[in-house]
Design an enzyme around this catalytic site. Structure first.
Site, mmCIF file in Angstrom:
data_model
loop_
_atom_site.group_PDB
_atom_site.id
_atom_site.type_symbol
_atom_site.label_atom_id
_atom_site.label_comp_id
_atom_site.label_asym_id
_atom_site.label_seq_id
_atom_site.Cartn_x
_atom_site.Cartn_y
_atom_site.Cartn_z
ATOM 1 N N ARG A 78 1.720 1.364 -5.984
ATOM 2 C CA ARG A 78 1.943 0.453 -4.863
ATOM 3 C C ARG A 78 0.679 -0.325 -4.480
ATOM 4 O O ARG A 78 0.741 -1.288 -3.716
ATOM 5 C CB ARG A 78 2.406 1.234 -3.629
ATOM 6 C CG ARG A 78 3.728 1.931 -3.805
ATOM 7 C CD ARG A 78 4.080 2.684 -2.544
ATOM 8 N NE ARG A 78 4.368 1.776 -1.471
ATOM 9 C CZ ARG A 78 5.587 1.345 -1.156
ATOM 10 N NH1 ARG A 78 6.632 1.741 -1.850
ATOM 11 N NH2 ARG A 78 5.763 0.518 -0.167
ATOM 12 N N TRP A 132 -3.758 -1.995 -1.351
ATOM 13 C CA TRP A 132 -3.718 -3.283 -2.044
ATOM 14 C C TRP A 132 -4.182 -4.277 -1.002
ATOM 15 O O TRP A 132 -3.477 -4.575 -0.046
ATOM 16 C CB TRP A 132 -2.294 -3.583 -2.500
ATOM 17 C CG TRP A 132 -2.154 -4.756 -3.408
ATOM 18 C CD1 TRP A 132 -2.327 -4.772 -4.761
ATOM 19 C CD2 TRP A 132 -1.770 -6.097 -3.043
ATOM 20 N NE1 TRP A 132 -2.091 -6.028 -5.254
ATOM 21 C CE2 TRP A 132 -1.746 -6.860 -4.231
ATOM 22 C CE3 TRP A 132 -1.463 -6.730 -1.847
ATOM 23 C CZ2 TRP A 132 -1.420 -8.211 -4.249
ATOM 24 C CZ3 TRP A 132 -1.137 -8.084 -1.866
ATOM 25 C CH2 TRP A 132 -1.119 -8.799 -3.064
ATOM 26 N N GLU A 178 1.642 -10.921 -17.036
ATOM 27 C CA GLU A 178 1.218 -10.016 -15.953
ATOM 28 C C GLU A 178 0.532 -8.769 -16.480
ATOM 29 O O GLU A 178 -0.319 -8.207 -15.783
ATOM 30 C CB GLU A 178 2.376 -9.661 -15.022
ATOM 31 C CG GLU A 178 3.444 -8.795 -15.625
ATOM 32 C CD GLU A 178 4.603 -8.537 -14.672
ATOM 33 O OE1 GLU A 178 4.370 -8.376 -13.475
ATOM 34 O OE2 GLU A 178 5.746 -8.493 -15.141
ATOM 35 N N GLU A 219 11.439 -14.592 -18.173
ATOM 36 C CA GLU A 219 11.110 -13.190 -17.905
ATOM 37 C C GLU A 219 10.162 -12.646 -18.993
ATOM 38 O O GLU A 219 9.203 -11.930 -18.699
ATOM 39 C CB GLU A 219 12.409 -12.362 -17.821
ATOM 40 C CG GLU A 219 12.234 -10.861 -17.787
ATOM 41 C CD GLU A 219 11.433 -10.335 -16.603
ATOM 42 O OE1 GLU A 219 11.052 -11.119 -15.715
ATOM 43 O OE2 GLU A 219 11.146 -9.120 -16.599
ATOM 44 N N LYS A 247 3.289 -3.040 -6.779
ATOM 45 C CA LYS A 247 4.701 -2.906 -7.115
ATOM 46 C C LYS A 247 5.611 -3.563 -6.086
ATOM 47 O O LYS A 247 6.572 -4.223 -6.418
ATOM 48 C CB LYS A 247 5.031 -1.414 -7.234
ATOM 49 C CG LYS A 247 6.458 -1.114 -7.653
ATOM 50 C CD LYS A 247 6.671 -1.442 -9.099
ATOM 51 C CE LYS A 247 8.103 -1.261 -9.548
ATOM 52 N NZ LYS A 247 8.356 -2.037 -10.773
ATOM 53 N N CYS A 281 0.861 -1.180 0.000
ATOM 54 C CA CYS A 281 0.000 0.000 0.000
ATOM 55 C C CYS A 281 0.898 1.230 0.000
ATOM 56 O O CYS A 281 2.087 1.135 0.259
ATOM 57 C CB CYS A 281 -0.858 0.019 1.246
ATOM 58 S SG CYS A 281 -1.782 -1.492 1.475
ATOM 59 N N LYS A 315 6.436 -11.190 -18.240
ATOM 60 C CA LYS A 315 6.070 -9.832 -18.663
ATOM 61 C C LYS A 315 4.744 -9.858 -19.399
ATOM 62 O O LYS A 315 3.856 -9.050 -19.149
ATOM 63 C CB LYS A 315 7.182 -9.320 -19.579
ATOM 64 C CG LYS A 315 7.663 -7.957 -19.492
ATOM 65 C CD LYS A 315 8.340 -7.436 -18.267
ATOM 66 C CE LYS A 315 7.918 -7.949 -16.957
ATOM 67 N NZ LYS A 315 8.784 -7.794 -15.861
ATOM 68 N N HIS A 352 8.805 -33.631 -23.585
ATOM 69 C CA HIS A 352 8.582 -34.562 -22.472
ATOM 70 C C HIS A 352 7.206 -34.383 -21.852
ATOM 71 O O HIS A 352 7.032 -34.613 -20.660
ATOM 72 C CB HIS A 352 9.693 -34.410 -21.427
ATOM 73 C CG HIS A 352 11.039 -34.759 -21.960
ATOM 74 N ND1 HIS A 352 11.424 -36.053 -22.216
ATOM 75 C CD2 HIS A 352 12.065 -33.979 -22.361
ATOM 76 C CE1 HIS A 352 12.646 -36.061 -22.720
ATOM 77 N NE2 HIS A 352 13.055 -34.807 -22.828
ATOM 78 N N ASN A 367 0.373 0.558 6.338
ATOM 79 C CA ASN A 367 0.889 -0.340 5.308
ATOM 80 C C ASN A 367 1.588 -1.488 6.032
ATOM 81 O O ASN A 367 2.378 -1.242 6.926
ATOM 82 C CB ASN A 367 1.891 0.425 4.422
ATOM 83 C CG ASN A 367 2.527 -0.458 3.380
ATOM 84 O OD1 ASN A 367 1.984 -1.506 3.033
ATOM 85 N ND2 ASN A 367 3.672 -0.041 2.872
ATOM 86 N N GLY A 368 1.261 -2.727 5.679
ATOM 87 C CA GLY A 368 1.892 -3.864 6.340
ATOM 88 C C GLY A 368 0.840 -4.819 6.865
ATOM 89 O O GLY A 368 -0.320 -4.777 6.443
HETATM 90 C C1 F6R Z 1 7.348 -8.460 -12.404
HETATM 91 C C2 F6R Z 1 7.759 -7.847 -11.157
HETATM 92 C C3 F6R Z 1 7.834 -8.709 -9.946
HETATM 93 C C4 F6R Z 1 9.048 -8.306 -9.086
HETATM 94 C C5 F6R Z 1 9.044 -9.083 -7.775
HETATM 95 C C6 F6R Z 1 10.234 -8.724 -6.908
HETATM 96 O O1 F6R Z 1 7.352 -7.539 -13.439
HETATM 97 O O2 F6R Z 1 7.999 -6.679 -11.087
HETATM 98 O O3 F6R Z 1 7.891 -10.056 -10.278
HETATM 99 O O4 F6R Z 1 10.211 -8.523 -9.807
HETATM 100 O O5 F6R Z 1 7.864 -8.824 -7.064
HETATM 101 O O6 F6R Z 1 10.231 -7.377 -6.585
HETATM 102 P P1 F6R Z 1 11.524 -6.651 -6.055
HETATM 103 O O7 F6R Z 1 12.531 -6.656 -7.154
HETATM 104 O O8 F6R Z 1 11.081 -5.268 -5.695
HETATM 105 O O9 F6R Z 1 11.996 -7.441 -4.867
#
Ligand code: F6R
Length: 608
Positions: free
Chosen positions: A27, A75, A488, A481, A603, A2, A485, A504, A101-102
């Site tokens: 966030r 969030w 998501e 990756e 985020k 959050c 991308k 397999h 937040n938390g």
């Molecule tokens: C995907 C993405 C997430 C972060 C993951 C770790 O695009 O952004 O998978 O990579 O949540 O986040 P950090 O790097 O902030 O620890």
């Protein structure tokens, strides 16, 4: 997870709080609210949905009067994203409002205790216990009530609070959740991260775990958990406003993709001096590095995939076995490590809960910890024995792009640095490697320039409901990756497979409705990949190849192609991922998705 903001000064607080929340919306964005304290007590407005809903409901803040206040963008963890569960939460007597937040781990016990004392709970959140504790402990002294309240809390929190009796005062407290104080002139702020502060002030104070802050328009007082005053000089932040704004791009994600040449240059160039990698910030002695017999990399999501990609180079250059583990698994795996283990922790935000727990678990068993982090002063940066920062600048889009590529580039630098110390490469080899690393920013720009066709490919393939990304060796790491991308931000089903594994079992899923994105960027494995491409073509799949610009043979088999520059065999990942980032972006755009704020995501994942 959050985002929280707070303001006290000599101007109306609500518009400033809303502005701060917009900057923090990445966030968390399922509900939001503000509470302002003025001469007539506390006024609070909150709503489900994005900040725009809150702006409408408050008439851009004009419905709330007062010069101090707090705001929150949520969030959801405990309780659905409804108006009632949105923060702030107010005490039954209307004297206090708080944002949080938390996660309060002992909230169930506290809730029972407070209910028995007659407090009425309106929401399903863990947070609401905090505001009732404030009422319980308030006997005319806001600071004392705050101290007694946080002493009862277990778990993680960044809390902002206002009290109707103190209309020019806001309080903040933190434990395992980021909180930064902004030092202004005649006004002061707090926020979950600096992006909400940079347009007002560049002078900040990082609140530490267990500390409390009292902010008035003219002063900031810090206290320890026992109430002892603490003095801390402000730090100047280097990020500017422009870095936290879209700068003419339609989405932060596109801006951040395009910023990568600059971000990689900022991350790499200062660390190369006289053709050697110089890591001035590294606080791990050469002797300690020489005693390492195992390297363990841990992270979550894309950062984990960056670790997967970096593993190949680290292993090749250090001759030390390297394993990459998901932080959420590592923390419960009873890891066998000792003082000869080097743990490398990757995190853009520096606040990811699982990564923090894995770090603590492994560090407690004697390993040295090197963190590769983007956010200065973040929890992971503080917990590690040493930090190498990725100078990516603020990353606002939820889907990481420049965060990932800068993480990979720091792993490259560290690998070469180790090779210098361990003498596992000849001086000529080291020279060549350093030249190749210096070329990465240019390579990324070339990867952008080579692919103007991506928006058209997105139009062709955005209806595809299921995709496979395949590759071998480091291409497999990039495939993971690229696949993440896409899924998501576009919500298409997508899976990454080691190309050799497909037959397999998973090949049973391949038919004419699948798109297979085949990464074939390594010369020595190119023929193997061509065989895999033929296998899926024979089952009717469409193939989007990803190849270096000089390997046009793929055109004989692939339906379409994304080109990457002719890559350095070792250091190619940052350029290789770029067309896949752009492909994900344009597919999501075709599908009308919320690109910067995808559904269900946030985020910085500060909960387990
Ligand atoms: C995907 C993405 C997430 C972060 C993951 C770790 O695009 O952004 O998978 O990579 O949540 O986040 P950090 O790097 O902030 O620890």
């Amino acid at each position: 997870m959050c985002g929280i903001v707070g303001f006290t000064g000599k101007q109306e607080a609500a518009p400033l709080l809303l502005d701060g929340l917009k900057k923090l919306e990445y966030r968390g964005y399922d509900s939001a609210g503000v509470a302002v304290v003025g001469q007539n007590g506390i006024q609070m407005i909150k709503t489900s949905g994005m900040i725009q809903n809150l702006c409408e409901k408050t008439q851009n803040g004009s419905l709330l009067q007062g010069f101090a206040g707090i705001g929150h963008t949520r969030w959801a963890t405990h309780g659905a994203p409804t108006d009632v569960n949105a923060h702030p939460h107010m005490s039954n007597d209307g004297k206090f409002a708080i944002v949080h937040n938390g996660i309060i781990e002992n909230f169930a016990l506290l809730r029972e205790e407070l209910k028995q004392k007659g407090f009425v709970f309106l929401s399903e959140t863990d947070t609401e216990v905090i505001v009732h504790l404030l009422t319980l402990y308030y006997h005319g002294d806001f600071k004392e009530a705050m101290m007694k309240t946080v002493a009862r809390l277990e778990g993680s929190y960044a809390i902002g609070a206002v009290c109707a009796d103190c209309p020019d005062r806001i309080f903040a407290a933190r434990q395992f959740s980021p909180l930064i104080l902004g030092v202004g002139i005649g006004e002061n702020y707090f926020a979950s991260d600096v992006t909400a502060l940079v347009s007002h002030t560049k002078n900040v104070i990082y609140l530490e775990d267990g500390e409390l802050a009292e902010l008035t328009p003219g002063d900031i007082y810090l206290y320890s958990s026992t109430g002892k005053p603490i003095h801390r000089e402000p730090t100047r932040i280097l990020w500017d406003m422009e870095a936290a704004e879209k700068g003419g791009y339609e989405h932060f994600m596109l801006k951040e993709i395009m910023e990568q040449p600059r971000a990689l240059k900022a991350t790499i160039e200062p660390r190369i001096q006289n053709n050697r990698v110089v890591l001035e910030e590294l606080e791990i002695a050469e002797e300690t590095l020489k005693s390492v017999n195992r390297i363990l990399i841990t992270a979550c999501g894309s950062a984990y995939y960056a670790g997967q990609a970096g593993k190949y180079v680290l292993e090749a250059l250090t001759h030390i076995p390297v394993t990459t583990e998901l932080a959420s698994e590592l923390r419960y795996s009873n890891p066998i490590v000792d003082e000869h283990t080097l743990l490398i922790v990757l995190s853009q935000s520096g606040e990811t809960a699982d990564t923090i727990s894995a770090l603590k678990e492994v560090k407690a068993r004697g390993a040295k910890v090197l963190a590769i982090v983007n956010v200065v002063g973040s929890t992971i940066a503080k917990l590690a024995d040493s930090v190498i920062y990725t100078w990516a600048g603020p990353e606002i889009a939820v889907a990481t792009t420049k965060g990932y590529t800068t993480q990979v580039s720091v792993l490259y630098l560290f690998a070469v640095y180790c090779a210098q110390i361990l003498q596992t490469a000849t001086p000529q080899e080291l020279d060549q490697m350093i030249q190749q690393i210096l070329l990465i920013p240019q390579m990324i720009q070339r990867a952008i320039d080579l692919n103007p066709q991506i928006p058209y490919l997105a139009k062709r393939y955005h209806h595809n409901q299921s995709l496979f990304f395949i590759g071998r060796n480091v291409d497999y790491a990039v495939a993971m990756e690229g696949s993440l991308k896409l899924k998501e931000i576009s919500y298409l089903h997508s899976e990454a497979y080691a190309a050799g594994e497909l037959k397999h079992g998973t090949i049973a899923l391949i038919d004419k409705d699948r798109l297979v994105v085949a990464l074939a960027c390594q010369e020595q494995l190119f023929d193997k990949m061509m065989s895999n491409i033929k296998e899926v073509k024979a089952r009717g799949a469409k193939v989007l190849g990803v190849v270096p610009e000089d390997m046009r043979q793929i055109l004989a088999e692939a339906d379409d192609v994304l080109f990457v520059p002719k890559l350095s065999p070792m250091f190619g990942v940052p350029a290789e991922i770029v067309p896949l980032q752009l492909f994900a972006y344009y597919v999501a755009k075709e599908n009308g998705c919320s690109i910067d704020k995808p559904r269900n995501l946030a985020k910085s994942v500060t909960v387990e």
